[in-house]
Enzyme design. Structure first.
Site, PDB file in Angstrom:
ATOM      1  N   GLU A   1       3.328   1.883   2.942  1.00 35.84           N
ATOM      2  CA  GLU A   1       4.550   0.398   2.526  1.00 35.84           C
ATOM      3  C   GLU A   1       5.577   0.914   1.963  1.00 35.84           C
ATOM      4  O   GLU A   1       6.783   0.827   1.696  1.00 35.84           O
ATOM      5  CB  GLU A   1       3.423  -0.745   3.027  1.00 35.84           C
TER       6      GLU A   1
ATOM      7  N   ASP B   1      -4.596  -8.908   0.803  1.00 33.86           N
ATOM      8  CA  ASP B   1      -4.226 -10.112   0.918  1.00 33.86           C
ATOM      9  C   ASP B   1      -5.713 -10.441  -0.609  1.00 33.86           C
ATOM     10  O   ASP B   1      -4.345 -11.525  -1.385  1.00 33.86           O
ATOM     11  CB  ASP B   1      -5.485 -10.933   1.721  1.00 33.86           C
TER      12      ASP B   1
ATOM     13  N   ASN C   1       1.141  -0.829  -0.129  1.00 38.23           N
ATOM     14  CA  ASN C   1      -0.031  -0.154  -0.216  1.00 38.23           C
ATOM     15  C   ASN C   1       0.951   1.177   0.136  1.00 38.23           C
ATOM     16  O   ASN C   1       2.022   1.357   0.134  1.00 38.23           O
ATOM     17  CB  ASN C   1      -1.460  -0.001   1.266  1.00 38.23           C
TER      18      ASN C   1
END
Length: 318
Positions: free
Chosen positions: A197, A264, A194
């Site tokens: 990150e 995920d 993201n």
């Protein structure tokens, strides 16, 4: 298609409660317990997403020799995911994330607090050997492999280095979702951080589109990744790679209900699509839809192929 998920397996636990009154002991709400539910979190959710999209999935990782570990095996088994590669570590605890959700009789339940249990796994020689053996079995015939690193040391950059190089050389698509040490991995086919990150891994503050592009170029170079997808919440996602890049608006235009498990769904969908031969932009577009479906529901719930088709069908009618 055969797929493997190697990573940190988490049991997501939900305590559903009702709020009825304020305590006389302190200025806090008293919660009346209703029931408990569990779901697969972390690498387990990535595996469940792959299975829901039609892949034949094996998993490899470390768990505790305890009841939460047995619950995780049962959850995966019920979804026809091969959990034989989960290695129990004696004396260690399975990672559990407990979310207390509460509301009144006539309102939706909202998350009140989250309680995390579990620590990075210490791996002795016997555990490391068992993990390596499970990985060898699990990767056999896999065309798509997802590394899911939540910081609990089932998978690490050092352990993954040689294996990733070998898999990619053999034509396997390797997708990476790493929460804390993204920049330490090398040679993956695809990474899906993201925005925060990506900023942390690239060492670049992302405050506009130019900074985002700078961070993405630096991170893709560092990783040696062929493709990079940066997810951006309500702003959709941006793809960098070969032969080029593109930004996609969030699918559907609705506010997120719960972001749990969205990453995920994105890494599972994009990795599987690339492994099946989809062009990078098409893989990113499918992942964008999957992420949007995931955040429209509460908790970590796998996105099915039927849900993707339905969402795409609604999109054609807009």
């Amino acid at each position: 298609m055969r797929a493997l998920v190697w990573g940190d397996f988490v049991l997501d636990e939900y305590w559903r409660c009702l709020t009825r009154r304020v305590s006389r002991e302190a200025p806090v709400v008293v919660l009346d317990y209703l029931d408990r539910a569990v779901a697969g979190g972390g690498a387990a959710n990535a595996a469940l997403n792959l299975g829901a999209l039609g892949a034949r999935v094996r998993v490899v990782g470390l768990i505790g020799d305890d009841e939460p570990g047995r619950e995780l095996r049962a959850l995966l088994g019920a979804a026809k995911v091969d959990a034989g590669g989960l290695v129990p570590v004696r004396g260690a605890a399975t990672v559990v994330k407990t979310r207390v959700v509460a509301g009144s009789v006539h309102t939706a339940l909202q998350q009140v607090v989250r309680i995390d249990r579990g620590h990075p796994f210490a791996t002795g020689r016997a555990t490391a050997a068992a993990l390596a053996a499970a990985l060898g079995r699990g990767a056999a015939a896999a065309r798509a492999i997802v590394l899911s690193d939540y910081g609990y040391d089932s998978v690490t950059p050092a352990r993954a280095k040689a294996a990733v190089a070998r898999w990619v050389d053999a034509g396997v698509t390797v997708g990476l979702d790493a929460r804390y040490r993204l920049a330490e991995y090398r040679g993956v086919s695809l990474a899906t951080p993201n925005e925060s990150e990506a900023a942390a891994a690239a060492g670049v503050a992302i405050d506009d589109e130019r900074a985002l592009a700078r961070a993405a170029r630096r991170l893709r170079r560092t990783l040696g990744a062929r493709h990079l997808i940066v997810t951006r919440g309500r702003d959709g996602l941006t793809l960098w790679g070969e032969p080029g890049g593109a930004s996609l608006d969030a699918w559907g235009g609705h506010e997120a209900v719960d972001v749990t498990g969205a990453g995920d769904a994105v890494v599972a969908t994009a990795t599987l699509a690339l492994a099946a031969g989809a062009p990078p932009l098409a893989a990113a577009a499918l992942a964008n839809v999957a992420g949007s479906v995931a955040v429209s529901r509460r908790g970590a719930v796998a996105v099915t192929a039927a849900e993707l088709r339905a969402a795409l069908g609604r999109g054609r009618g807009r």
